[in-house]
Write a protein that holds these residues in place. Structure first.
Motif, PDB file in Angstrom:
ATOM      1  N   MET B  52     -22.798 -68.584  29.366  1.00  0.00           N
ATOM      2  CA  MET B  52     -23.398 -69.571  28.604  1.00  0.00           C
ATOM      3  C   MET B  52     -24.989 -70.157  28.788  1.00  0.00           C
ATOM      4  SD  MET B  52     -19.865 -71.774  27.365  1.00  0.00           S
ATOM      5  CE  MET B  52     -19.000 -71.587  28.873  1.00  0.00           C
ATOM      6  N   THR B  76     -21.870 -63.072  24.879  1.00  0.00           N
ATOM      7  CA  THR B  76     -20.625 -63.503  24.455  1.00  0.00           C
ATOM      8  C   THR B  76     -19.637 -62.684  24.342  1.00  0.00           C
ATOM      9  OG1 THR B  76     -22.309 -64.558  22.579  1.00  0.00           O
ATOM     10  CG2 THR B  76     -19.914 -64.335  21.993  1.00  0.00           C
ATOM     11  N   ARG B  79     -18.238 -62.782  28.033  1.00  0.00           N
ATOM     12  CA  ARG B  79     -17.407 -63.993  27.967  1.00  0.00           C
ATOM     13  C   ARG B  79     -15.832 -63.810  27.378  1.00  0.00           C
ATOM     14  NH1 ARG B  79     -20.948 -67.365  26.058  1.00  0.00           N
ATOM     15  NH2 ARG B  79     -20.199 -67.509  24.134  1.00  0.00           N
ATOM     16  N   ARG B  80     -15.918 -63.215  25.938  1.00  0.00           N
ATOM     17  CA  ARG B  80     -14.805 -63.052  25.295  1.00  0.00           C
ATOM     18  C   ARG B  80     -13.746 -61.915  26.152  1.00  0.00           C
ATOM     19  NH1 ARG B  80     -16.826 -60.702  20.247  1.00  0.00           N
ATOM     20  NH2 ARG B  80     -16.736 -58.663  21.328  1.00  0.00           N
TER      21      ARG B  80
END
Lengths: 515, 224
Positions: B52, B76, B79-80
Motif C-alpha cells: 500500500m 493491488t 496484495r489481492r
C-alpha cells in the motif's frame, strides 16, 4: 454464487440495510423524477389542454364556399366528417345579409328611420360552443322571431331588451327576359349620290338598339369634308362614336338636326359631312324589316320583406359582432326566402397549428370548399404554446440540474461516510474499476427505484396541475414510465461521477492506521 | 527462496525518516512479530509489506516480485493474490453479514463461494453467526470473521495490524490460538503489535526504534 449476483447483493444490501442514507438519496432522486415526470406529462399534454382552453377565444377554422361548391348542409356535413369527433369542439353556420332597420312606424308604410345593418342567421346552440366569449345580456334567442342584437347596433337603433326590432330585407331575384328584336336594312344616296347603306336593330318597344352603317363609297375627303390628316379613319362618321351613339334609344323616324337649337331627339350631323350624315338618317328612316332576332337579358327583381323580432339579448363582444343583429337560421330562411345556404361556417377544432393546417388542406381538397385557419387565433395559440413549452422545458432542465446536485451531494456524503469501507475494499484487492462499478451501480439502482416512484408520483403531480390549471383530467402516459426511469438513472449515474472519483482516490492504507 | 526480502529500505517523509535502511528476511511458514513504540516505523513497514506504499529507496521482494517498483494497479493485484490482511479495527462492511463479508474478499479475488466462506467461518468457530450483521457481533467475533476473511483466498502471507488491540484477553487468546493453528498449517504470519504478549507468541520479534531495527529476538520457548 456468481460474481454478478454478489455485485447485486452488495449494492442492494448497501441500499436496503442502510435505510436512512438510502432514503435520503432515494428521496432526492424520487422528488426530481416526480417533478420531471410531472412536468413532462404536462409538457406533452399542454398542447391538448391549451387547445381546449384556446377554444374559448373563438373559432380557429373557417369553411367558405369554394369556386364550384356551394356552402350548404350537404357540403358542410362532408367537411365535418373529415374532422375527428373528439377534436371538433363546435361548428356554427352563418348566413350574412344586409338588412334595413325600420324605425317607428309613423304612418302607412312610413318609418321614422331606415338604417342598413348586417344581419346574421346562425345556430345559437352552436355559437355558444364556437364563441364562448360572447357575452349576452338577457339570453340567446330560443323561440322564433327572436333576435340577439349587437351592442352597437342596439344603441344606434335604440333597441331595448325585450323590445322589438323590425328588419326589412330586399329579396332580389335575377330574372331572364327574352326580347325579340327586328333587323331593318335601308339605303339612301349620299355625297355625290354615292350610296350609304345601314342595318338597324330595333328593340321590341320600337327604340333603336344599334345602327351599323356602310359608308365605303363615301371617300374620306368627301365624308369628312376636311383634310385626311385630321380624320385618319377611312370611314369617318361611321366610326365617330359621337355620331353613331346618338341613334341608340331613339324612336323612328329620325330627324337630322340642322341648327344648334334643335331638340335632343334630333340626330346631330357631323359638321363638314352634312351630306353623309343626312344620307345615314335617310337610310335609317327608309329601312325596311328583313328579319328578327332573339336576345336574352337578365334583370334584377327586388321584393322587400320585413319582419319584426323580439330582442331576447344584447350581445357584447368588444368586436365587430356588436354591429350585427343575429337571428336564427330558420328566421333567416324565412326573411330571405332562401333555404340551405350559408356564407361561412366557423369551426372550433383542437390541434396544433401543423395538424390544423393539414386538416384545412385535406378539407379543401376533398370537399371543394374553401377551408381556412383563423390566423389570428392559431398564430397566437402557437406562440403562447411555444412560450409555455419553453418555460416547462426550462423548469424541467433546472429540476434536472437540482436533482443532480442533490444526488451528487448525497453520494459525496455517502462516499465520505464510507471512506473506511472503500479503503477496506481496496485493501482487499478491489480495483479502481470495481469501486467505480459499485458506486455507479448503487447510483443506477437509486435512479431505477427513484425513477419508478417518480413516474407514478409525477403522474399524480401532473394530474393535480392539470386539474388546478386547466380544470381537466389527463391520461396516464405509459411511455413516460420507462423514459422517467432511464432519465433518472442517467441523472443518478452522472451525479455519481464526482463522488466516484473521490471514492477511487481513497488510500487503502487508511484502514491499517489504528485510528 | 525467502517469501519476503527487505533490503536496505528507507522511507522518508520530508525531513522525517520513517524507515532508515531496514533489512529483513522472512521465510515461508515463519511467524514473526514487528514491535516498537508508536513512531518507530511499524506502520510504514506494514504499508510497504502490504503493497500500500512504496519505499523511497531500497528493494522489497515478495514471493520473488519486486513490490518496491511496481505500479499501483499491479500492487493491488499482488496484495489481492498474496496477502491476507487483519486490522486492529476489524473493518467489516457494516451492511453485509459475516459470511457476505468473507465473500467480498472472494469476490475481489476470484469467485464468491458461499460454502467455502461458511467453511472458513466454521474454522474460526463462527458458523452459527454467519448470517449476523457486524453490529450483532462482539469485537472478538468480528475479528474472527476478519481472520476467516484473510484466510479465504489462501494467501502466501497473513499481515495483521494490532490484531488484538481492541480485544479483551479472552478474545485475544482465541485469536492467538487461531494464529498458532495457521502457523501449524504452514501459513506465513507477520503481526505488527506493541503488545509484548502478542509479540512473544511469535517465533521471532523484530523491534523497531526510530525507523531502524533495534533488536531481533528469537523466541526460544516457541512451540509450534
Amino acid at each position: 454464487m456468481s460474481k454478478r449476483r454478489m455485485f447485486l447483493k452488495m449494492i442492494t444490501a448497501s441500499l436496503l440495510r442502510r435505510k436512512s442514507r438510502m432514503l435520503t438519496a432515494l428521496l432526492s432522486v424520487a422528488v426530481g423524477a416526480t417533478i420531471l415526470a410531472g412536468l413532462v406529462t404536462v409538457y406533452v399534454d399542454v398542447p391538448r389542454q391549451m387547445a381546449a382552453s384556446f377554444r374559448s377565444y373563438g373559432a380557429n377554422m373557417l369553411l367558405m364556399p369554394g369556386e364550384n361548391t356551394v356552402l350548404n348542409q350537404q357540403s358542410v356535413d362532408a367537411a365535418l366528417s373529415l374532422i375527428s369527433e373528439e377534436k371538433l369542439q363546435g361548428a356554427s353556420p352563418y348566413r350574412y345579409v344586409y338588412t334595413e332597420f325600420m324605425g317607428n312606424q309613423t304612418g302607412e308604410g312610413k318609418y321614422s328611420s331606415q338604417l342598413r345593418f348586417m344581419t346574421a342567421g346562425t345556430s345559437f346552440e352552436n355559437v355558444q360552443k364556437t364563441s364562448p366569449y360572447f357575452a349576452v345580456e338577457g339570453r340567446y334567442p330560443e323561440a322564433q322571431r327572436e333576435a340577439l342584437v349587437g351592442k352597437n347596433a342596439a344603441s344606434t337603433i335604440g333597441a331595448k331588451l325585450g323590445g322589438s326590432v323590425r328588419i326589412a330585407y330586399d329579396r332580389t331575384e335575377l330574372v331572364e327576359i327574352e326580347e325579340t328584336q327586328t333587323e331593318l336594312q335601308g339605303s339612301a344616296p349620299g355625297y355625290y349620290d354615292a350610296e350609304v347603306s345601314v342595318t338597324v336593330i330595333l328593340n321590341s318597344d320600337g327604340t333603336i338598339k344599334t345602327v351599323a352603317m356602310d359608308l365605303s363609297r363615301q371617300t374620306p375627303f368627301r365624308v369628312a369634308g376636311m383634310t385626311t390628316s385630321s380624320f385618319t379613319d377611312t370611314y369617318g362618321i361611321a366610326h365617330a362614336e359621337s355620331f353613331t351613339d346618338q341613334f341608340t334609344g331613339k324612336q323612328l323616324p329620325l330627324t337630322l338636326s340642322t341648327s344648334e337649337n334643335d331638340p335632343d331627339e334630333y340626330i346631330d350631323a357631323v359638321s363638314g359631312a352634312t351630306a353623309s350624315s343626312k344620307a345615314v338618317v335617310d337610310a335609317v328612316n327608309a329601312a325596311l324589316p328583313v328579319g328578327t332576332q332573339t336576345d336574352t337579358q337578365q334583370i334584377t327583381n327586388t321584393e322587400r320583406a320585413a319582419m319584426s323580432f323580439t330582442v331576447s339579448g344584447i350581445l357584447e363582444t368588444g368586436g365587430e359582432e356588436e354591429d350585427y343583429i343575429y337571428i336564427s337560421l330558420r328566421d333567416m330562411e324565412a326573411i330571405t326566402n332562401e333555404k340551405d345556404r350559408f356564407d361561412v361556417v366557423e369551426l372550433s377544432v383542437a390541434g396544433s397549428s401543423e395538424e390544423l393546417n393539414a386538416l384545412a388542406n385535406e378539407i379543401s381538397e376533398n370537399t371543394g370548399l374553401e377551408c381556412r385557419l383563423v390566423k389570428r387565433v392559431t398564430k397566437s395559440e402557437a406562440s403562447v404554446l411555444g412560450k409555455l413549452q419553453a418555460l416547462v422545458f426550462l423548469v424541467t432542465l433546472v429540476v434536472l440540474v437540482l436533482t443532480m446536485i442533490s444526488v451528487s451531494t448525497t453520494m459525496t456524503a455517502v462516499v465520505s461516510e464510507r471512506r473506511k469501507e472503500i479503503g477496506l475494499r481496496k485493501a482487499l484487492g478491489a480495483s479502481d474499476n470495481s469501486i467505480r462499478a459499485e458506486f455507479l451501480g448503487e447510483g443506477l439502482f437509486l435512479g431505477l427505484l427513484g425513477g419508478a416512484i417518480g413516474a407514478l408520483l409525477g403522474y399524480v403531480f401532473a394530474l393535480v396541475v392539470s386539474r388546478q390549471v386547466f380544470g381537466s383530467d389527463l391520461q396516464f402516459n405509459f411511455a413516460l414510465v420507462p423514459a422517467t426511469i432511464i432519465v433518472s438513472m442517467l441523472v443518478s449515474a452522472l451525479s455519481c461521477l464526482i463522488p466516484v472519483k473521490r471514492a477511487v482516490a481513497i488510500d487503502p492504507a487508511l484502514v491499517l492506521k489504528g485510528e | 527462496m525467502s517469501l519476503l526480502e527487505i533490503k536496505h529500505v528507507s522511507k522518508i517523509y520530508g525531513e522525517l525518516k520513517a524507515l532508515d535502511d531496514v533489512s529483513l528476511t522472512v521465510e515461508k511458514g515463519e511467524w514473526i512479530a514487528i514491535m516498537g513504540p508508536s513512531g518507530s516505523g511499524k506502520s510504514t513497514m506494514m504499508n510497504i509489506i502490504g503493497c500500500m506504499d512504496k519505499p523511497t529507496s531500497g528493494q522489497v521482494l515478495l514471493d520473488g516480485m519486486d513490490i518496491s517498483r511496481e505500479s499501483g494497479k499491479k500492487l493491488t493485484e499482488i496484495r489481492r493474490d498474496k496477502i491476507g490482511l487483519i486490522f486492529q479495527q476489524f473493518h467489516m462492511v457494516s451492511y453485509l453479514t459475516a459470511v457476505e463479508n468473507v465473500m467480498v474478499s472472494q469476490y475481489y479475488h476470484s469467485m464468491p463461494d458461499e460454502s467455502e466462506a461458511l467453511e472458513a467461518l466454521d474454522r474460526v468457530g463462527l458458523k452459527q453467526r454467519a448470517r449476523h450483521l457486524p453490529s450483532q457481533l462482539s469485537g472478538g467475533e468480528q475479528q474472527r470473521v476478519c481472520v476467516a476473511r484473510a484466510l479465504i483466498n489462501h494467501p502466501e502471507l497473513i499481515l495483521a495490524d494490532e490484531p488484538t488491540g481492541n480485544l479483551d484477553e479472552a478474545n485475544e487468546n482465541i485469536v492467538l490460538d487461531l494464529f498458532r493453528q495457521l502457523h501449524r498449517e504452514g501459513t506465513t504470519l507477520i503481526v505488527v503489535t506493541h503488545d509484548p504478549e502478542v509479540g512473544e507468541a511469535a517465533q521471532r520479534m523484530i523491534v523497531l526504534e526510530h525507523g531502524r531495527v533495534a533488536k531481533e529476538v528469537v523466541n526460544e520457548s516457541f512451540q509450534a
